[in-house]
Every structure is written in structure tokens, then in C-alpha cells.
Design a protein around this motif. Structure first.
Motif, PDB file in Angstrom:
ATOM      1  N   ASP A   1       0.912  -0.977  -0.105  1.00 22.26           N
ATOM      2  CA  ASP A   1      -0.222  -0.324  -0.169  1.00 22.26           C
ATOM      3  C   ASP A   1       1.253   0.937  -0.187  1.00 22.26           C
ATOM      4  OD1 ASP A   1      -1.787   2.090   0.345  1.00 22.26           O
ATOM      5  OD2 ASP A   1      -2.631   1.228   2.477  1.00 22.26           O
TER       6      ASP A   1
ATOM      7  N   ASP B   1      -6.047   6.578  -0.770  1.00 22.89           N
ATOM      8  CA  ASP B   1      -4.975   6.008   0.182  1.00 22.89           C
ATOM      9  C   ASP B   1      -6.015   5.285   1.213  1.00 22.89           C
ATOM     10  OD1 ASP B   1      -3.242   4.152   2.134  1.00 22.89           O
ATOM     11  OD2 ASP B   1      -2.326   6.264   2.919  1.00 22.89           O
TER      12      ASP B   1
ATOM     13  N   GLU C   1      -7.832   2.833   0.539  1.00 19.92           N
ATOM     14  CA  GLU C   1      -8.326   1.804  -0.943  1.00 19.92           C
ATOM     15  C   GLU C   1      -8.518   0.644  -0.194  1.00 19.92           C
ATOM     16  OE1 GLU C   1      -5.027   1.796   1.019  1.00 19.92           O
ATOM     17  OE2 GLU C   1      -5.152   0.099   1.498  1.00 19.92           O
TER      18      GLU C   1
HETATM   19 ZN    ZN Z   1      -3.756   2.676   1.845  1.00 18.19          ZN
END
Ligand code: ZN
Ligand code: BES
Ligand code: ZN
Length: 500
Positions: A272, A349, A351
Motif C-alpha cells: 500500500d 489511500d 483503498e
Molecule cells: Zn491505504
């Protein structure tokens, strides 16, 4: 290998005998073990406090008296405070010390009945768990000299207790192997587990068990309308996947009454970076662990198959890499999820919640589960709220949340029930789409993330477990090395066993 041994302690041939000592009272009733404890009590610098250890070697002239080459006395602290977690920690610490000495086995003396506030069977479970998990070393990527795990770990207890728990060592070993499997996936570097490879690795492990599986590739995801998984995966050269692992004991059986199905969903972000809302370098460093939910769910399914679990459990695991690139999804994008709802991207972010909702909505429709649980390293806010050792549980079903918290107490994989307040939902409002993936305030971020998920599960009893804190640790613990902890496997296995 884990096993019980009994008989005379003097005949236990072992590289190291571990005797547990409380500050206030002797915890054994076997006269020979009591005599050993008394030896330790004569040595003033050893008090039996927690953390206290004393290693004695059999002097050559006494050697024939004891078959053990060493005796390790390990302090437990005050008797009434000894709980299973104390025993896991002590067992793990002893094993780690003996690995450092390059030994091959050890025998731990189990406290006798009524000597502690917990039963000998609870004590045995905890000692086995701590010892087995402490025996795991992850040094695949180190050249030089390697630590070698112990070959056998035995618990010494009286013959009757051992006989009553005949099946215990193998069961604990199976479950803890699941934890270790998850740990290794989490600790694996992100360049070696990009979505395609990580999925193949999970499939390879599943193939050896009584599990069926299917993998939805990019094309199939598109045909199914999984716009959220596709959006998050768009920025990476390694394309997204949805892995389904199906443990179905009803298969080929016609007349089963009270069929039950549980779905487990695990967040599988193999790295990530934050995407275009790029993380700062400080917070990006550990983001190979963002697939911990996926690892724990896959390892749980494999463990359930090995244990011949009672009812059907399906793992639904979305796997993506969140990367910035010319093809990456953008803040401001509006995407359509599997269930048709539109989502405005407030932050790339955030996600995890996006890939989870496609998985949750798909699982709900395809498997019509009686209960659905997702596990995810979802928010930094949950780590702020509960710290690095406790997971947050979010559920509108109080009974379900309570059962998960109870399993957390039993396994030492602690969980805390968090609220899902309806009146926070407007924080996710979007001017242009049905919902925004980002809250309009920075407060209560773990809660707003859970509320976002709740919009995609309909009426199915569902719980979300945010493991962002406990999934990974930079530093080694008592029965876990640095890296992935495998948190969630023992928790889910305990929970599901309880539901059978
Ligand atoms: Zn994230
Ligand atoms: N993977 C992170 C959450 C995370 C943080 C896991 C720390 C483990 C340790 C997640 O995808 C994320 O980036 N969440 C954001 C959400 C925010 C943009 C709304 C966060 O927590 O800051
Ligand atoms: Zn993430």
C-alpha cells in the motif's frame, strides 16, 4: 513436534527441562519436581518473578541422577496473576533461549491441578501454543548462520491428564501451523508477493487440502462489474485478483440438516503505497503487511480443512497492489461497485475499504452466508485507538461481537468491541456519488471506515475486525519474531469452532 510425556521426571532425557516457579508458591505436586523447585529457591538471585530465569547444568557427578542436561527455571510471578498469556510468553521465551543455544528439544513441566487459577488443560494449551509459536524463525532471506528451531517440545504432566488430552498436541500444532503460514506470507517482501504471485502461493497451499478454489482475473472482475477492486488495482503492473477458497464439508452429502455457511473476507493489499495520495516514506515502510487479513483468512481456511471443521466456510480474498502510475485511479474519480452503488474517491489511500466492499457484496450474493466476517489492516486510526496489540471489532450484531471478543480472550488475540453509530454515516456523504470513500473529518477514522463497509453487506449478520495494530510488529515479542504475527488465525479458528 508437540507431545505429552509422563512418568518419572528423572528419566526424561532432554537437552533442557523447564520448571515453572511462582514467587509465592510451588505449582507442582509431583515430589521430584517439587524437589527441583526447592533447589531453585535456595538460589537467592532467582525469585520467581516474571521475566526471571535461572539456567543450571547438571554437574557431571550428579548427571546419572537426572537425564536432563540442563534445567531452566522460569519465573511466573504471583500465582493468582498467572493466566494463559503468561504461560504463552514464558514458553515462547524459553524456546527462544534454547534455539540460541542450538538445542534440539525441551520438556516443560505443566503446573498441577488446583495450583493455578487455570486448569491443567488450559495451561497445556497455552504452553504448547507459546512454545510452538516461539519456535518459528523467519530467516529465509539471511545468508550466514541460521537459527535452527527445536525438533520436539514436550509437556511433562501426570499420565491421567495426558491421556485425557490425547488429541491436544496435534490439534494445537495444526492451528499454530496456520498462524506460522500467515506470518510467513506477511513477512515476505512485497516484490515477491505481487498479486498474481501471492494468489498463486495461496492456491498452492490450498491445493494440498480439501479445499476448492477459483481465481477471478482482471477480465472476469470486469465482467462481474467489480469496479472498486479494479480501480484500486489499476495503478499496478501486477493486476488484481479475487481468490475464493471454499471449504465445504456438505459437498457430496445429500441430507444434511441445518446447513450453515460462514464467509471470511480478507484484505489483500500486497503493498500500500497510498496510490496518488502517496504515503510519507515513514508510513510506507511497513506496508507489505497490508495483506495480513488475506493471509489470515487463507491460513484459517487451510487450518479448518486440516481440522475437518463442521460447517462450510468460504474465504473471499481480494488481492491488489496500490500503486501510483499513469493508469492509477485518482482522487475525484467516481467508480461503480459490484452492487451498483457509486463511490467518489476522496482518497486513494483509503483503498482497503474499496476492495472489501466488492468482495463483501459478491460473497453475500453468491454464498448467502449465515454470517460474514472481514479481517483487514484497515486504518491507522484503529492503531491510535487501541494500540498495537488489540484489534477493533465492529458489528451491529452484539452477540456476534461478543463471541469474537470472547475468542480473543481465549486465544490471547485480543479484540475490543467498537461502536457503529448510525449518526456518523453522513460523514461519508458525497456531493456527486452515492458515497465517498473518505470521511469529511479526521476523527473516528476506524469507525467511519467500518460504517463505509456496512453499506455493502445488507442484512447479513456481519462483523469487521480491524487488525492494523496487531498484524505486524517491527520488534520481536515473546512468542513471535519481528514481522507478521499471524494474528487472526487462532482467533477465527476458535470462533468458528465455537459456532459448530
Ligand atoms: Zn491505504
Ligand atoms: N493500510 C492502511 C492502514 C494502516 C495504517 C494499516 C497503519 C497498518 C498500519 C490503509 O489503507 C490506509 O492507508 N488508511 C488510511 C485511511 C485514510 C486515508 C482515510 C489511514 O488510516 O490513514
Ligand atoms: Zn491499506
Amino acid at each position: 513436534m508437540l507431545k505429552f510425556v509422563s512418568g518419572s521426571i528423572q528419566n526424561q532425557k532432554t537437552a533442557c527441562l523447564v520448571v515453572l516457579v511462582c514467587e509465592d508458591e510451588i505449582v507442582y505436586d509431583d515430589p521430584e519436581v517439587i524437589a527441583l523447585t526447592e533447589t531453585a529457591e535456595k538460589i537467592k538471585e532467582f525469585t520467581g518473578k516474571k521475566e526471571d530465569v535461572l539456567l543450571l547444568y547438571a554437574a557431571p557427578e550428579h548427571a546419572p541422577e537426572h537425564a536432563a542436561e540442563r534445567i531452566l527455571f522460569a519465573g511466573l510471578g504471583k500465582k493468582e496473576k498467572v493466566d494463559p498469556e503468561t504461560l504463552r510468553q514464558v514458553a515462547g521465551k524459553c524456546v527462544k533461549q534454547m534455539i540460541k543455544k542450538n538445542l534440539a528439544d525441551m520438556v516443560i513441566c505443566v503446573p498441577a491441578r488446583d495450583k493455578l487459577a487455570i486448569t491443567p488443560s488450559e495451561a497445556s494449551v497455552a504452553l504448547f501454543e507459546g512454545a510452538f509459536l516461539g519456535n518459528h524463525v523467519f530467516d529465509k532471506y539471511k545468508k550466514g548462520k541460521k537459527d535452527i528451531p527445536l525438533k520436539t517440545i514436550a509437556l511433562f504432566t501426570d499420565a491421567e491428564i495426558a491421556a485425557n488430552q490425547r488429541l491436544l498436541p496435534a490439534r494445537i500444532e495444526t492451528i499454530c501451523k496456520g498462524t506460522v503460514l500467515a506470518r510467513e506470507w506477511v513477512s515476505m517482501p512485497p516484490n515477491e508477493k505481487r498479486p498474481d504471485r501471492f494468489v498463486r502461493s495461496m492456491v498452492k497451499a490450498a491445493e494440498k487440502e480439501e479445499l476448492s478454489f477459483s481465481v477471478l482475473d482482471e477480465k472476469t472482475l470486469r465482467q462481474n462489474g467489480m469496479g472498486a477492486i479494479l480501480a484500486v488495482g489499476a495503478g499496478s503492473r501486477s493486476k488484481p485478483r479475487l481468490l475464493i477458497l471454499d471449504y465445504n464439508p456438505y459437498k457430496n452429502k445429500k441430507s444434511v440438516k441445518n446447513r450453515k455457511t460462514c464467509v471470511l473476507v480478507g484484505k489483500g493489499v500486497t503493498f500500500d503505497s497510498g496510490g496518488l495520495n502517496l504515503k510519507s516514506s515513514g508510513s510506507m515502510g511497513e506496508m507489505k503487511m497490508d495483506m495480513s487479513g488475506a493471509a489470515s483468512v487463507a491460513a484459517t481456511l487451510i487450518t479448518l480443512a486440516r481440522l475437518k471443521h463442521k460447517f462450510r466456510v468460504v474465504g473471499v480474498i481480494p488481492v491488489v497492489e496500490n500503486m501510483p502510475s499513469g493508469d492509477a485511479f485518482r482522487p475525484g474519480d467516481i467508480i461503480t461497485a459490484y452492487n451498483g452503488k457509486t463511490i467518489e474517491i476522496g482518497n486513494t489511500d483509503a483503498e482497503g475499504r474499496l476492495i472489501l466492499i466488492d468482495a463483501l457484496a459478491y460473497a453475500n450474493k453468491m454464498f448467502k452466508p449465515d454470517v460474514m466476517i472481514d479481517m483487514a489492516t484497515l486504518t491507522g486510526a484503529c492503531v491510535v485507538a487501541l494500540g498495537e496489540k488489540i484489534a477493533g471489532v465492529f458489528s451491529a450484531d452484539e452477540g456476534l461481537a461478543k463471541d469474537i471478543v470472547t475468542s480473543g480472550v481465549a486465544t490471547g488475540e485480543r479484540c475490543w468491541a467498537m461502536p457503529l453509530p448510525e449518526d456518523y454515516k453522513p460523514l461519508l456523504k458525497s456531493e456527486f456519488a452515492d458515497i465517498n470513500n473518505m470521511s469529511s473529518t479526521r476523527y473516528g477514522g476506524a469507525i467511519t471506515a467500518a460504517l463505509f463497509l456496512s453499506e455493502f453487506v445488507e442484512d447479513t449478520p456481519w462483523a469487521h475486525i480491524d487488525i492494523a495494530g496487531p498484524a505486524y510488529s517491527k520488534k520481536a515479542g515473546d512468542y513471535c519474531g519481528a514481522g507478521g504475527s499471524g494474528f487472526g488465525v487462532r482467533l477465527l479458528v476458535d470462533f468458528l469452532t465455537g459456532q459448530a
